[in-house]
Write a protein that holds these residues in place. Structure first.
Motif, PDB file in Angstrom:
ATOM      1  N   LEU A 132       0.842  -1.282  -0.076  1.00  0.00           N
ATOM      2  CA  LEU A 132      -0.013   0.045   0.095  1.00  0.00           C
ATOM      3  C   LEU A 132       0.784   1.413   0.050  1.00  0.00           C
ATOM      4  O   LEU A 132       0.468   2.378  -0.888  1.00  0.00           O
ATOM      5  CB  LEU A 132      -0.892  -0.092   1.301  1.00  0.00           C
ATOM      6  CG  LEU A 132      -2.236  -1.091   1.195  1.00  0.00           C
ATOM      7  CD1 LEU A 132      -3.021  -0.874   2.278  1.00  0.00           C
ATOM      8  CD2 LEU A 132      -2.967  -0.697  -0.031  1.00  0.00           C
ATOM      9  N   GLN A 133       1.861   1.337   0.884  1.00  0.00           N
ATOM     10  CA  GLN A 133       3.080   2.398   0.820  1.00  0.00           C
ATOM     11  C   GLN A 133       3.448   2.606  -0.545  1.00  0.00           C
ATOM     12  O   GLN A 133       3.550   3.683  -1.284  1.00  0.00           O
ATOM     13  CB  GLN A 133       3.979   2.107   1.722  1.00  0.00           C
ATOM     14  CG  GLN A 133       3.578   2.462   3.181  1.00  0.00           C
ATOM     15  CD  GLN A 133       4.504   2.144   4.129  1.00  0.00           C
ATOM     16  OE1 GLN A 133       5.717   1.865   3.917  1.00  0.00           O
ATOM     17  NE2 GLN A 133       4.324   2.596   5.346  1.00  0.00           N
TER      18      GLN A 133
ATOM     19  N   ARG B 226       0.767   4.006  -2.742  1.00  0.00           N
ATOM     20  CA  ARG B 226       0.619   5.525  -2.214  1.00  0.00           C
ATOM     21  C   ARG B 226       1.615   6.288  -3.137  1.00  0.00           C
ATOM     22  O   ARG B 226       1.273   7.568  -3.490  1.00  0.00           O
ATOM     23  CB  ARG B 226       0.444   5.608  -0.624  1.00  0.00           C
ATOM     24  CG  ARG B 226       0.397   7.037  -0.406  1.00  0.00           C
ATOM     25  CD  ARG B 226       0.625   6.890   1.244  1.00  0.00           C
ATOM     26  NE  ARG B 226       0.402   8.390   1.564  1.00  0.00           N
ATOM     27  CZ  ARG B 226       0.588   8.752   3.133  1.00  0.00           C
ATOM     28  NH1 ARG B 226       1.061   7.802   3.873  1.00  0.00           N
ATOM     29  NH2 ARG B 226       0.322  10.248   3.379  1.00  0.00           N
ATOM     30  N   ARG B 227       2.962   5.808  -2.986  1.00  0.00           N
ATOM     31  CA  ARG B 227       4.044   6.424  -3.704  1.00  0.00           C
ATOM     32  C   ARG B 227       3.699   6.821  -5.059  1.00  0.00           C
ATOM     33  O   ARG B 227       3.961   7.847  -5.829  1.00  0.00           O
ATOM     34  CB  ARG B 227       5.432   6.048  -3.414  1.00  0.00           C
ATOM     35  CG  ARG B 227       5.772   5.861  -1.797  1.00  0.00           C
ATOM     36  CD  ARG B 227       7.224   5.463  -1.750  1.00  0.00           C
ATOM     37  NE  ARG B 227       7.629   5.331  -0.298  1.00  0.00           N
ATOM     38  CZ  ARG B 227       7.584   4.144   0.265  1.00  0.00           C
ATOM     39  NH1 ARG B 227       7.276   3.020  -0.410  1.00  0.00           N
ATOM     40  NH2 ARG B 227       8.056   4.018   1.581  1.00  0.00           N
ATOM     41  N   ALA B 228       3.220   5.629  -5.720  1.00  0.00           N
ATOM     42  CA  ALA B 228       3.074   5.823  -7.100  1.00  0.00           C
ATOM     43  C   ALA B 228       1.788   6.524  -7.371  1.00  0.00           C
ATOM     44  O   ALA B 228       2.062   7.523  -8.350  1.00  0.00           O
ATOM     45  CB  ALA B 228       2.651   4.407  -7.686  1.00  0.00           C
ATOM     46  N   LEU B 229       0.893   6.731  -6.657  1.00  0.00           N
ATOM     47  CA  LEU B 229      -0.239   7.537  -6.913  1.00  0.00           C
ATOM     48  C   LEU B 229       0.078   8.974  -6.619  1.00  0.00           C
ATOM     49  O   LEU B 229      -0.200   9.819  -7.094  1.00  0.00           O
ATOM     50  CB  LEU B 229      -1.363   7.153  -5.822  1.00  0.00           C
ATOM     51  CG  LEU B 229      -2.292   5.845  -6.155  1.00  0.00           C
ATOM     52  CD1 LEU B 229      -3.267   5.643  -5.080  1.00  0.00           C
ATOM     53  CD2 LEU B 229      -2.930   6.124  -7.439  1.00  0.00           C
TER      54      LEU B 229
ATOM     55  N   LEU C 288      -8.078   1.447  -2.006  1.00  0.00           N
ATOM     56  CA  LEU C 288      -6.655   1.399  -1.377  1.00  0.00           C
ATOM     57  C   LEU C 288      -6.766   2.105  -0.051  1.00  0.00           C
ATOM     58  O   LEU C 288      -6.321   1.431   0.962  1.00  0.00           O
ATOM     59  CB  LEU C 288      -5.867   1.785  -2.246  1.00  0.00           C
ATOM     60  CG  LEU C 288      -5.283   1.114  -3.615  1.00  0.00           C
ATOM     61  CD1 LEU C 288      -4.157   2.104  -4.374  1.00  0.00           C
ATOM     62  CD2 LEU C 288      -4.883  -0.234  -3.326  1.00  0.00           C
ATOM     63  N   LYS C 289      -7.501   3.141  -0.009  1.00  0.00           N
ATOM     64  CA  LYS C 289      -7.588   3.779   1.277  1.00  0.00           C
ATOM     65  C   LYS C 289      -8.312   2.996   2.295  1.00  0.00           C
ATOM     66  O   LYS C 289      -8.003   2.909   3.553  1.00  0.00           O
ATOM     67  CB  LYS C 289      -8.516   5.214   1.145  1.00  0.00           C
ATOM     68  CG  LYS C 289      -8.325   5.834   2.375  1.00  0.00           C
ATOM     69  CD  LYS C 289      -8.853   7.239   2.123  1.00  0.00           C
ATOM     70  CE  LYS C 289      -8.850   8.172   3.231  1.00  0.00           C
ATOM     71  NZ  LYS C 289      -9.687   9.394   3.217  1.00  0.00           N
TER      72      LYS C 289
ATOM     73  N   GLU D  17      -8.531  -0.353   2.195  1.00  0.00           N
ATOM     74  CA  GLU D  17      -7.745  -1.470   2.564  1.00  0.00           C
ATOM     75  C   GLU D  17      -6.655  -0.908   3.559  1.00  0.00           C
ATOM     76  O   GLU D  17      -6.405  -1.489   4.743  1.00  0.00           O
ATOM     77  CB  GLU D  17      -6.944  -2.277   1.606  1.00  0.00           C
ATOM     78  CG  GLU D  17      -8.002  -2.764   0.556  1.00  0.00           C
ATOM     79  CD  GLU D  17      -7.207  -3.073  -0.798  1.00  0.00           C
ATOM     80  OE1 GLU D  17      -6.101  -3.203  -0.935  1.00  0.00           O
ATOM     81  OE2 GLU D  17      -7.851  -3.966  -1.569  1.00  0.00           O
ATOM     82  N   LEU D  18      -5.994   0.267   3.526  1.00  0.00           N
ATOM     83  CA  LEU D  18      -5.071   0.860   4.471  1.00  0.00           C
ATOM     84  C   LEU D  18      -5.817   1.116   5.744  1.00  0.00           C
ATOM     85  O   LEU D  18      -5.156   0.672   6.775  1.00  0.00           O
ATOM     86  CB  LEU D  18      -4.569   2.135   3.867  1.00  0.00           C
ATOM     87  CG  LEU D  18      -3.562   2.599   4.754  1.00  0.00           C
ATOM     88  CD1 LEU D  18      -2.308   2.028   4.949  1.00  0.00           C
ATOM     89  CD2 LEU D  18      -3.181   4.176   4.157  1.00  0.00           C
ATOM     90  N   MET D  19      -7.065   1.639   5.804  1.00  0.00           N
ATOM     91  CA  MET D  19      -7.687   1.662   7.256  1.00  0.00           C
ATOM     92  C   MET D  19      -7.955   0.168   7.937  1.00  0.00           C
ATOM     93  O   MET D  19      -7.711  -0.013   9.109  1.00  0.00           O
ATOM     94  CB  MET D  19      -9.061   2.272   6.994  1.00  0.00           C
ATOM     95  CG  MET D  19      -9.090   3.819   6.548  1.00  0.00           C
ATOM     96  SD  MET D  19      -8.112   4.805   7.550  1.00  0.00           S
ATOM     97  CE  MET D  19      -9.168   4.860   9.023  1.00  0.00           C
ATOM     98  N   GLU D  20      -8.101  -0.917   7.007  1.00  0.00           N
ATOM     99  CA  GLU D  20      -8.284  -2.118   7.512  1.00  0.00           C
ATOM    100  C   GLU D  20      -7.183  -2.752   8.286  1.00  0.00           C
ATOM    101  O   GLU D  20      -7.266  -3.183   9.156  1.00  0.00           O
ATOM    102  CB  GLU D  20      -9.213  -3.093   6.697  1.00  0.00           C
ATOM    103  CG  GLU D  20     -10.452  -2.818   6.120  1.00  0.00           C
ATOM    104  CD  GLU D  20     -11.029  -3.665   5.109  1.00  0.00           C
ATOM    105  OE1 GLU D  20     -10.235  -4.450   4.739  1.00  0.00           O
ATOM    106  OE2 GLU D  20     -12.034  -3.605   4.840  1.00  0.00           O
TER     107      GLU D  20
END
Length: 381
Positions: A65-66, A69-72, A114-115, A117-120
């Motif tokens: 996910l990180q 996130r960097r790619a986004l 993705l957000k 999934e990150l919260m989960e």
């Protein structure tokens, strides 16, 4: 909540230390625990294993996910740069705008997913951290109980010594395994070398036989080539000698032909002269025969023409001789006269230049030269 790579590294170290402590507790307390305690410890071990595997999975998902996130973020920065660069340019309309809106909608949906999934993962990480804290507390309690039991039995430090022995045994096993692995690798490398050498030797065997045959053929070809070369050199020498002999004969015949041609042309010229003389003699005889023919109005025959030309040339010669004699007689007087006229010209030019200087430099001096008159091409005094 994990917010940076430092927090993740600290969490990894804490989990590793917790697993190590649990392993030490298990090694030390295994022979002295009751079945109920061993069952409780097995339950803790199972929970720790589940927590560890869950933690690894969560960490991997968190890392993914990180990265996403960097790619986004990079894509967002790139799109921001494109948006800034497109300010002032044309506005998207029609199909281009719909494509751009669909791409933004897709990216927004992916970002929301993705957000979530990150919260989960963050919530699960909180549960894992809480479980790790509970296990740490239970581990401390077990350590204290084991330490009190060792003190009561009079074997304090047994756990540390056993851990050292286990660590030494593990290190020795790792070294032995590395040695065995190295020996296996060396054996495999040597066997590969031997196999490669054997394979290459087998592949080169027919080539070597072919090379030997080719060398023998080359030796035979060299012998034949040498023989043919000697024969060729002999033929070349013979042909060169014959060519030189033929060239000498050609040069001799060419010289003879040139001499014959010269004689031919000379005889032709002589024949032409003789024919002209014969024709002139016939005409001269015809002119003298009295038939009424004349060479010209002034001359009847060639003899008269030649006599007239001779007389004219003799008269010119006498005239030129007389003129030469007169020039020789008057040469000294003429040279003296030319010298006098040259001196007179120099004197007159000097006087003329003097008068011009007087007139140009001293206008008042003209009163003393009242009797002097300068002409165009003469000077009158």
């Amino acid at each position: 909540v994990v917010s940076s790579a430092g927090d993740l590294e600290g969490l990894n170290r804490a989990v590793y230390q917790l697993e190590k402590d649990i392993q030490e507790i298990e090694d030390k307390a295994r022979p002295k625990l009751s079945p109920s305690e061993q069952q409780s410890l097995g339950l803790f071990r199972q929970q720790a294993s589940l927590v560890s595997s869950r933690k690894e999975k969560i960490l991997q998902e968190l890392q993914a996910l990180q990265n996403s996130r960097r790619a986004l973020e990079d894509q967002l920065a790139l799109k921001g740069g494109e948006l800034n660069s497109r300010q002032g340019s044309k506005i998207l309309r029609g199909e281009e705008f719909r494509q751009y809106a669909n791409s933004l909608r897709t990216k927004s949906t992916h970002y929301k997913k993705l957000k979530a999934e990150l919260m989960e993962l963050r919530s699960e990480l909180g549960v894992v951290e809480r479980t790790a804290d509970v296990l740490a507390l239970k581990s401390d309690t077990l350590n204290q109980s084991l330490a009190s039991m060792e003190t009561a039995k009079g074997i304090r430090g047994f756990r540390d010594m056993k851990d050292n022995l286990v660590s030494i045994s593990e290190n020795k096993a790792e070294v032995d395994e590395a040695k065995n692995k190295t020996l296996e690798e060396l054996t495999q490398v040597v066997s590969e070398f031997v196999t490669n050498i054997r394979n290459k030797r087998n592949r080169l065997a027919p080539l070597i036989l072919e090379l030997r045959t080719t060398r023998q053929n080359a030796t035979m070809q060299d012998g034949e080539l040498q023989q043919k070369k000697e024969l060729y050199d002999a033929l070349c020498a013979e042909l060169n000698s014959a060519n030189a002999r033929l060239q000498a004969e050609v040069d001799e015949l060419r010289e003879e032909w040139a001499q014959s041609e010269s004689v031919y042309h000379r005889l032709g010229c002589q024949l032409t002269l003789l024919s002209a003389h014969s024709k002139r003699a016939a005409e001269e005889a015809d002119f003298r025969g009295g038939g009424g023919r004349r060479l010209s109005d002034r001359h009847k025959t060639y003899t008269e023409l030649l006599d007239d030309q001779i007389s004219h040339n003799e008269a010119q010669t006498r005239e030129l001789r007389e003129r030469r004699k007169a020039l020789e007689d008057t040469y000294p007087e003429g040279v003296q006269q030319m010298r006098w006229f040259r001196d007179l010209q120099t004197l007159l030019e000097g006087k003329l230049s003097s008068c011009r200087r007087l007139h140009s430099g001293h206008p008042g001096a003209s009163s003393g030269l009242a009797g002097v008159e300068v002409g165009v091409d003469r000077l009158v005094l």
